[in-house]
Structures are given as C-alpha cells and as structure tokens.
Design an enzyme around this catalytic site. Structure first.
Site, PDB file in Angstrom:
ATOM      1  CG  ASP A  13      -1.836  -1.237   1.216  1.00 25.53           C
ATOM      2  OD1 ASP A  13      -2.196  -1.711   0.128  1.00 25.53           O
ATOM      3  OD2 ASP A  13      -2.143  -1.731   2.314  1.00 25.53           O
ATOM      4  CE  LYS A  16       2.513  -2.620  -4.280  1.00 24.68           C
ATOM      5  NZ  LYS A  16       2.162  -2.239  -2.912  1.00 24.68           N
ATOM      6  CE  LYS A  18       0.729   9.877  -7.983  1.00 21.04           C
ATOM      7  NZ  LYS A  18       0.691  11.185  -7.367  1.00 21.04           N
ATOM      8  N   GLY A  40      -4.529  -4.413  -3.802  1.00 17.99           N
ATOM      9  CA  GLY A  40      -5.523  -3.368  -4.043  1.00 17.99           C
ATOM     10  C   GLY A  40      -4.736  -2.143  -4.454  1.00 17.99           C
ATOM     11  CG  HIS A  41      -2.006  -2.273  -6.976  1.00 17.28           C
ATOM     12  ND1 HIS A  41      -1.150  -2.912  -7.851  1.00 17.28           N
ATOM     13  CD2 HIS A  41      -1.693  -2.752  -5.748  1.00 17.28           C
ATOM     14  CE1 HIS A  41      -0.373  -3.747  -7.160  1.00 17.28           C
ATOM     15  NE2 HIS A  41      -0.696  -3.665  -5.885  1.00 17.28           N
ATOM     16  CD  GLN A 222       0.643  -9.122  -2.664  1.00 20.93           C
ATOM     17  OE1 GLN A 222       1.239  -9.774  -3.491  1.00 20.93           O
ATOM     18  NE2 GLN A 222      -0.599  -8.736  -2.846  1.00 20.93           N
ATOM     19  CB  THR A 237       1.794 -12.343   0.621  1.00 26.21           C
ATOM     20  OG1 THR A 237       0.745 -12.913  -0.184  1.00 26.21           O
ATOM     21  CG2 THR A 237       2.973 -11.932  -0.259  1.00 26.21           C
ATOM     22  CE  LYS A 329      -1.333   7.957   1.471  1.00 26.84           C
ATOM     23  NZ  LYS A 329      -2.366   6.919   1.747  1.00 26.84           N
TER      24      LYS A 329
HETATM   25  P1  GDP Z   1      -0.712   0.177  -3.560  1.00 28.21           P
HETATM   26  O1  GDP Z   1      -1.324  -1.076  -3.047  1.00 28.21           O
HETATM   27  O2  GDP Z   1       0.759   0.246  -3.301  1.00 28.21           O
HETATM   28  O3  GDP Z   1      -1.049   0.469  -4.988  1.00 28.21           O
HETATM   29  O4  GDP Z   1      -1.349   1.370  -2.681  1.00 28.21           O
HETATM   30  P2  GDP Z   1      -2.908   1.544  -2.301  1.00 28.21           P
HETATM   31  O5  GDP Z   1      -3.631   2.000  -3.507  1.00 28.21           O
HETATM   32  O6  GDP Z   1      -3.414   0.338  -1.605  1.00 28.21           O
HETATM   33  O7  GDP Z   1      -2.813   2.652  -1.196  1.00 28.21           O
HETATM   34  C1  GDP Z   1      -2.268   3.917  -1.452  1.00 28.21           C
HETATM   35  C2  GDP Z   1      -3.339   4.981  -1.120  1.00 28.21           C
HETATM   36  O8  GDP Z   1      -2.736   6.255  -1.072  1.00 28.21           O
HETATM   37  C3  GDP Z   1      -4.425   5.095  -2.172  1.00 28.21           C
HETATM   38  O9  GDP Z   1      -5.607   5.496  -1.557  1.00 28.21           O
HETATM   39  C4  GDP Z   1      -3.889   6.181  -3.106  1.00 28.21           C
HETATM   40  O10 GDP Z   1      -4.912   6.847  -3.809  1.00 28.21           O
HETATM   41  C5  GDP Z   1      -3.225   7.101  -2.106  1.00 28.21           C
HETATM   42  N1  GDP Z   1      -2.050   7.854  -2.583  1.00 28.21           N
HETATM   43  C6  GDP Z   1      -1.089   7.449  -3.457  1.00 28.21           C
HETATM   44  N2  GDP Z   1      -0.117   8.379  -3.534  1.00 28.21           N
HETATM   45  C7  GDP Z   1      -0.481   9.374  -2.705  1.00 28.21           C
HETATM   46  C8  GDP Z   1       0.135  10.612  -2.308  1.00 28.21           C
HETATM   47  O11 GDP Z   1       1.230  10.967  -2.728  1.00 28.21           O
HETATM   48  N3  GDP Z   1      -0.530  11.371  -1.384  1.00 28.21           N
HETATM   49  C9  GDP Z   1      -1.733  10.984  -0.857  1.00 28.21           C
HETATM   50  N4  GDP Z   1      -2.312  11.805   0.041  1.00 28.21           N
HETATM   51  N5  GDP Z   1      -2.338   9.842  -1.207  1.00 28.21           N
HETATM   52  C10 GDP Z   1      -1.708   9.046  -2.104  1.00 28.21           C
HETATM   53  P1  IMO Z   2      -0.853  -4.313  -2.202  1.00 31.30           P
HETATM   54  O1  IMO Z   2      -0.408  -4.869  -3.524  1.00 31.30           O
HETATM   55  C1  IMO Z   2      -0.931  -4.740   2.139  1.00 31.30           C
HETATM   56  C2  IMO Z   2      -0.996  -8.838   3.683  1.00 31.30           C
HETATM   57  C3  IMO Z   2      -2.248  -9.290   4.405  1.00 31.30           C
HETATM   58  C4  IMO Z   2      -1.659 -10.266   5.404  1.00 31.30           C
HETATM   59  C5  IMO Z   2      -0.543 -10.941   4.583  1.00 31.30           C
HETATM   60  C6  IMO Z   2      -0.941 -12.269   3.950  1.00 31.30           C
HETATM   61  O2  IMO Z   2      -2.144  -3.582  -2.255  1.00 31.30           O
HETATM   62  O3  IMO Z   2       0.244  -3.531  -1.563  1.00 31.30           O
HETATM   63  P2  IMO Z   2      -2.482 -12.939   1.896  1.00 31.30           P
HETATM   64  O4  IMO Z   2      -3.939 -12.704   1.653  1.00 31.30           O
HETATM   65  O5  IMO Z   2      -1.585 -12.391   0.851  1.00 31.30           O
HETATM   66  O6  IMO Z   2      -2.164 -14.387   2.197  1.00 31.30           O
HETATM   67  O7  IMO Z   2      -2.173 -12.148   3.262  1.00 31.30           O
HETATM   68  O8  IMO Z   2      -0.200 -10.016   3.573  1.00 31.30           O
HETATM   69  N1  IMO Z   2      -1.207  -8.318   2.322  1.00 31.30           N
HETATM   70  C7  IMO Z   2      -1.134  -7.016   2.012  1.00 31.30           C
HETATM   71  N2  IMO Z   2      -0.959  -5.927   2.786  1.00 31.30           N
HETATM   72  N3  IMO Z   2      -1.022  -4.607   0.798  1.00 31.30           N
HETATM   73  C8  IMO Z   2      -1.177  -5.693   0.014  1.00 31.30           C
HETATM   74  O9  IMO Z   2      -1.157  -5.634  -1.330  1.00 31.30           O
HETATM   75  C9  IMO Z   2      -1.290  -6.964   0.607  1.00 31.30           C
HETATM   76  N4  IMO Z   2      -1.460  -8.221   0.129  1.00 31.30           N
HETATM   77  C10 IMO Z   2      -1.402  -9.036   1.192  1.00 31.30           C
HETATM   78  O10 IMO Z   2      -2.896  -8.210   5.049  1.00 31.30           O
HETATM   79  O11 IMO Z   2      -1.051  -9.574   6.453  1.00 31.30           O
HETATM   80 MG    MG Z   3      -2.863  -1.707  -1.787  1.00 27.64          MG
END
Ligand code: GDP
Ligand code: IMO
Ligand code: MG
Length: 425
Positions: A13, A16, A18, A40-41, A222, A237, A329
């Site tokens: 999270d 990535k 973005k 969840g991207h 991840q 994971t 962020k």
């Molecule tokens: P990923 O799994 O690495 O793709 O990240 P996620 O999408 O799960 O979580 C990142 C969150 O931060 C999302 O809600 C994005 O929209 C948000 N985000 C990404 N870059 C920035 C940033 O530079 N600033 C802020 N405030 N939010 C951001």
């Molecule tokens: P992105 O790509 C954050 C975490 C789960 C749990 C562990 C194992 O959005 O960054 P799993 O379902 O993979 O067997 O769970 O890994 N986890 C993540 N945490 N971002 C993710 O993906 C994750 N994918 C799995 O919360 O701790």
């Molecule tokens: Mg994510």
C-alpha cells in the site's frame, strides 16, 4: 526503453498503483508477475478512483496488460473487474492471461478462511482470498493452471482429484461441510467460456518486446516485508514480491531488467498481524490514519501506522537492487510537527542495522530514531522540487543518504498529476 520493475519497499500500500499508472503512459506492456487479488492498487484520474486487484494498474492506458505466469488468478474476480471497468467506459481488449498462471478455486478461499480462524494456528491476518492455499497447491504440484482450463477433460480430472482431498480436510479435520464437485465444475465452465480467448503463452510476447527495446513495466504487488523469503515470516504473503520475482514470475532473465523502482511511503503502514517496530499506537497513529486515509483498498481494514523505518528501507534497496526510489504520501506529513526516521533497532542490548531473521525478536526491538523538523505548508499542488519547504527537502535528502539510492519522483497527492519529478525514470 527496456525492463522496469516497480516494487513495494515496505508492507504494501505504498502507492504502487498510482506510480505504475504514471509510468504506464509511455509503456508498451504492463505485467503483473506475482500475487493475486490480495492486491488493491488505487489509481485516481481527475478525481475518479479505480481500485485494481488483479488487473495491472496500467489498464487505463493503451499498452498490453499481462497477468503473468507467477500470478494466481480467481477467474470470478477477473471477470468482475473487467465488467466493472467496461461499465465505466474503459477498454479491456488489451488484457491477457498467462497459460501458466494458477487458478484460485473455491476450496482455496474456504481453506484460507478456515485456517485464519483455527485456534491453534498462527493468525496471519490474510485477505482471505485463497492466495496462500493456491500457492501451496502450486508448490506441491497439485495446482490447476490456466492451460488446464482449456482442456475440459484435464480440468475435470484435476478438480476431482483435488476436491476429494480437500473435502476430506473439510469434513474430517475442520468439521465443516464438503464442497460439491458439480457446482464448482459448472461455475468454472461458465468462466472458461468468458476468458479462454485471453489465455495465451505470454513468455514469448514479453521477451520479444524486451528484445525489441520496447518499454515493459513489471508491476509488483505486496512488498519487501511481505516477501515469502525475506519478509517477517510467517506474517507474509505466499509469493516473491521483490524484483527477483520477475524472473520466475514473468519468465524473464535478470539481464533484461534495467531499472528497479522502489515505491516508499514517507511513513509506514501495515495491514494484518506481525511485528511492526515503528508502529505509533494511540491518538497520533490514528491522526496519521485519518489524514492519510489508511484503510485497506481490498478489505477496508484500518491500516496500522508508524514512522518511516529505514532499516527496512535499506534492506529493500539492497535486496531489490533499487536504481530509483519514489517517495509517496509526503503531503500527509505536513503539519505533524517533529518527524522521526528509524535508523537502527536495538534488540536485547544489541544494535541492528539490518532486519534479523528472528521475527519474534522484532516484537522486542526498540527503534532508534533520528528526529527532524517538520513543515506546515500544504504541498499538494507543488510541481517543482525547489518549491518544497526546506524541511521537507531535508527529510528527503536524509532518506537518500541513509538508503543510498536516489529519489526520482515525489508524489504529493493521490491524483495522476500530483508529482514532483526530480530526475527522469
Ligand atoms: P498500492 O497497493 O501500493 O497500490 O497502494 P494503495 O492504492 O493500496 O494505497 C495507497 C493509497 O494512497 C491510495 O488510496 C492512493 O490513492 C493514495 N495515494 C497514493 N499516492 C499518494 C500521495 O502521494 N498522497 C496521498 N495523500 N495519497 C496518495
Ligand atoms: P498491495 O499490492 C498490504 C498482507 C495481508 C496479510 C498478509 C498475507 O495492495 O500492496 P495474503 O492474503 O496475501 O495471504 O495475506 O499479507 N497483504 C497485504 N498488505 N497490501 C497488500 O497488497 C497486501 N497483500 C497481502 O494483510 O497480512
Ligand atoms: Mg494496496
């Protein structure tokens, strides 16, 4: 133009999705190489939000999107995601799936759910999407691959064999109901009809593209600390989200990889169980969660928040061989007062500059912090590095010094356009 890999450097999270979307503008191919719909991207385009679980985050651009051999695919989730994108007016003809990718079956999801709730097992806090059990079947050579779906007879045999064993587990060990063969077989036959035209051998496609100097973007899901080999095992994971995962998960030689781009949030978050040395408990942690909107994109779970951990940062730089870092962020840190960066751990009186293998010892680790002055300005509209507050620049400089890797982009908001480009990637 060549092979660029984007990986997470913390516990996921980092933003990535973005960054992939930003880089995908000039990419010919975007390839997922591991994980599944546990990811969840988030991509935000002019205020419109897209959350991609299985489809590569480059899907809003024209380049071919590939779900690679190392990915585990839930066909229902795949079809739902395709349908939802099409409903929103996006094209999806350019999405293909490797014939070597493994298929997540209903018994994988059921097992994932059950095992998380068994009293005597370690609770991982998984996403309950069947990821671990599907990879376990792959490694034990019981898995069902996309190629098997193209041969119904073969699929039927493998499903029957697997289900027999899994149902023994369900009924005899876990004392829950068995799953019905016909129901699953019919359900999956329906999916097969809808996805079979997208199942291809992706290996020659990706390698040809790289040989022709096309830009291929490999999208990690991840992150470093969730890596099956190098993360906080067993709170990880079941795949290899690090750069090395590309070679096994996309069928590409390491010699064809030119850049390792690490995405690093300006602070740290973690979802699920496991040690988290720089975690901030109480009100201040909640404040960061609120400002950064730190809730799981897939499960909605609140993310645990903490200071930037550069013991982890250095580890990620080294293991991935990062050439570039993207800080995301950093806007969330505006107005928080003094900021802390963890530079080492103290465990049982000993100083560690690296992440030890003994996961239990991390629960006893005391973070050693450097304290830096913060800034109050809203930086979300800044486009040039020189316009950032001096203390923000010092924060970034200190990161570069400690991890010994240049920062190429700084993201100051969720939208596609909220970036400061320091050097070209
Ligand atoms: P990923 O799994 O690495 O793709 O990240 P996620 O999408 O799960 O979580 C990142 C969150 O931060 C999302 O809600 C994005 O929209 C948000 N985000 C990404 N870059 C920035 C940033 O530079 N600033 C802020 N405030 N939010 C951001
Ligand atoms: P992105 O790509 C954050 C975490 C789960 C749990 C562990 C194992 O959005 O960054 P799993 O379902 O993979 O067997 O769970 O890994 N986890 C993540 N945490 N971002 C993710 O993906 C994750 N994918 C799995 O919360 O701790
Ligand atoms: Mg994510």
């Amino acid at each position: 133009m060549a092979g660029y890999v984007v990986v997470g450097t913390q516990w996921g999270d980092e933003g990535k999705g973005k960054i992939i979307d930003v880089l995908a503008d000039k990419a010919d191919y975007v390839v997922r190489f591991q994980g599944g719909n546990n990811a969840g991207h988030t991509v935000v385009v002019n205020g419109e939000k897209f959350i991609l679980k299985l489809l590569p985050s480059g899907v809003l651009h024209a380049g071919t999107c590939i779900i690679g051999p190392g990915v585990v695919v839930d066909p229902k989730v795949f079809l739902d995601e395709i349908a939802s994108l099409e409903k929103r007016g996006s094209k999806t003809d350019h999405v293909i799936i490797s014939d070597r990718a493994h298929v997540i079956m209903p018994y994988h999801i059921k097992l994932d759910e059950i095992r998380e709730n068994v009293e005597d097992r370690i609770k991982i806090g998984t996403t309950k999407k069947g990821i671990g059990p599907c990879y376990a079947d792959k490694i034990s050579r019981d898995g069902i691959r996309m190629a098997d779906l193209l041969d119904l007879k073969q699929f039927e045999e493998k499903l029957r064999m697997n289900l027999k064993e899994k149902n023994e587990l369900f009924t005899k060990i876990y004392k829950v109901e068995a799953l019905d063969f016909d129901t699953i077989f019919e359900e999956y036959k329906g999916y097969i009809e809808k996805i079979k035209h997208r199942i291809v051998d992706t290996i020659p496609i990706v390698n040809k593209a790289l040989n022709e100097n096309k830009l291929v973007l490999f999208e990690g899901a991840q992150a470093m600390m969730l890596d099956i080999n190098y993360g906080t095992y067993p709170y990880v994971t079941s795949s290899s989200p690090t750069l090395a995962g590309v070679t096994t998960g996309a069928g590409v030689s390491p010699r064809k990889i030119d850049k390792g781009i690490g995405v690093m949030k300006a602070y740290t978050t973690r979802v699920g169980e496991g040690p988290f040395v720089t975690e901030i408990h109480g009100e201040f942690g909640e404040k960061i969660r609120k400002i950064g909107y730190e809730y799981g994109a897939v499960t909605g779970r609140p993310r645990r928040c903490g200071w930037l951990d550069l013991v982890v940062g250095r580890y990620a730089t080294e293991i991935n061989g990062l050439t570039d870092v993207v800080i995301t962020k950093i806007d969330v840190l505006s107005g928080l007062g003094k900021l802390k960066i963890c530079v080492a751990y103290e465990i049982d009186g000993k100083i560690y500059n690296y992440v030890p293998a003994d996961t239990q010892s991390l629960y006893r680790a005391k973070p050693i912090y450097e304290e830096l002055d913060g800034w109050d300005e809203d930086i979300t509209q800044i486009k040039n590095y020189k316009d950032l507050p001096e203390n923000c620049k010092k924060y970034l400089k200190r990161i570069e010094e400690i991890i010994e890797c240049p920062i190429s982009v700084v993201s100051v908001g969720p939208d596609r356009n909220q970036n400061i480009h320091i050097r070209e990637i």
